[in-house]
Motif scaffolding. Structure first.
Motif, PDB file in Angstrom:
ATOM      1  N   ASP A  40       0.874  -1.419  -0.024  1.00 36.49           N
ATOM      2  CA  ASP A  40       0.090   0.113  -0.214  1.00 36.49           C
ATOM      3  C   ASP A  40       0.888   1.375   0.022  1.00 36.49           C
ATOM      4  N   VAL A  41       2.067   1.378   0.833  1.00 33.78           N
ATOM      5  CA  VAL A  41       2.753   2.546   0.917  1.00 33.78           C
ATOM      6  C   VAL A  41       4.334   1.810   0.747  1.00 33.78           C
ATOM      7  N   LEU A  42       4.952   2.585  -0.030  1.00 33.72           N
ATOM      8  CA  LEU A  42       6.582   2.448  -0.262  1.00 33.72           C
ATOM      9  C   LEU A  42       7.207   3.463   0.466  1.00 33.72           C
ATOM     10  N   VAL A  43       7.813   3.098   1.585  1.00 34.27           N
ATOM     11  CA  VAL A  43       8.867   4.282   2.378  1.00 34.27           C
ATOM     12  C   VAL A  43      10.288   3.831   1.825  1.00 34.27           C
ATOM     13  N   THR A  44      10.990   4.910   1.553  1.00 30.43           N
ATOM     14  CA  THR A  44      12.379   4.829   0.922  1.00 30.43           C
ATOM     15  C   THR A  44      13.220   5.791   1.630  1.00 30.43           C
ATOM     16  N   ASP A  45      14.419   5.444   1.769  1.00 28.59           N
ATOM     17  CA  ASP A  45      15.504   6.111   2.413  1.00 28.59           C
ATOM     18  C   ASP A  45      15.747   7.393   1.204  1.00 28.59           C
ATOM     19  N   ILE A  46      15.678   8.399   1.263  1.00 29.78           N
ATOM     20  CA  ILE A  46      15.771   9.391   0.273  1.00 29.78           C
ATOM     21  C   ILE A  46      17.237   9.307  -0.145  1.00 29.78           C
ATOM     22  N   SER A  47      18.292   8.844   0.532  1.00 27.78           N
ATOM     23  CA  SER A  47      19.659   8.594   0.119  1.00 27.78           C
ATOM     24  C   SER A  47      19.961   7.239  -0.405  1.00 27.78           C
ATOM     25  N   LEU A  48      18.939   6.497  -0.779  1.00 28.07           N
ATOM     26  CA  LEU A  48      19.403   4.974  -1.065  1.00 28.07           C
ATOM     27  C   LEU A  48      20.142   5.337  -2.427  1.00 28.07           C
ATOM     28  N   LYS A  49      21.172   4.695  -2.579  1.00 24.48           N
ATOM     29  CA  LYS A  49      22.052   4.668  -3.734  1.00 24.48           C
ATOM     30  C   LYS A  49      21.971   3.351  -4.463  1.00 24.48           C
TER      31      LYS A  49
END
Length: 134
Positions: A59-68
């Motif tokens: 339902d929701v994707l939470v991602t670290d904004i600094s994901l490389k």
């Protein structure tokens, strides 16, 4: 991939958490579980896209904004949106960082950002994202 189920009043809401640092993923997953949602954690954008491509409920994707990596956070969001246009997306980071890329800023209201990971800020942002569902 680590999946943790939660019982309670969240009606089976599934949250996919993508972040490269284990302590970050663990903190966010803990917040999500305390909020009554189910959490699945992955450590790369490629793994997150695999979960979405397999058709698993999210339902929701939470991602670290600094994901490389091969599929950084920006590319992950673009690919996820192409595959699942109604997916709610939360960018989370422990401290203010670079502004969101223009392509993300132009989103249609389904991208949410929090620069606070502690104090259940991510879970609150996920709740806000879920409130915008049709």
């Amino acid at each position: 991939m680590e999946s943790t189920a939660s019982t309670g009043g969240a009606y089976g809401v599934q949250v996919l958490i993508a972040g490269r640092q284990k302590h970050w993923r663990d903190e966010v997953a803990s917040q999500i579980r305390r909020a009554g949602y189910s959490a699945t954690t992955v450590d790369s954008g490629v793994d997150a896209m695999t979960v979405l491509a397999l058709g698993l409920p999210v339902d929701v994707l939470v991602t670290d904004i600094s994901l490389k990596g091969e599929l950084c956070s920006t590319k992950l969001v673009l690919e996820a949106r192409a595959l699942r246009p109604d997916l709610r997306i939360v960018f989370a980071n422990e401290a203010p960082c670079d502004p969101l890329p223009e392509v993300i800023d132009e989103a249609t209201g389904d991208v949410f950002v929090t620069n606070e990971v502690r104090n259940d800020a991510v879970a609150s942002t996920v709740r806000e994202a879920l409130c915008t569902r049709n």
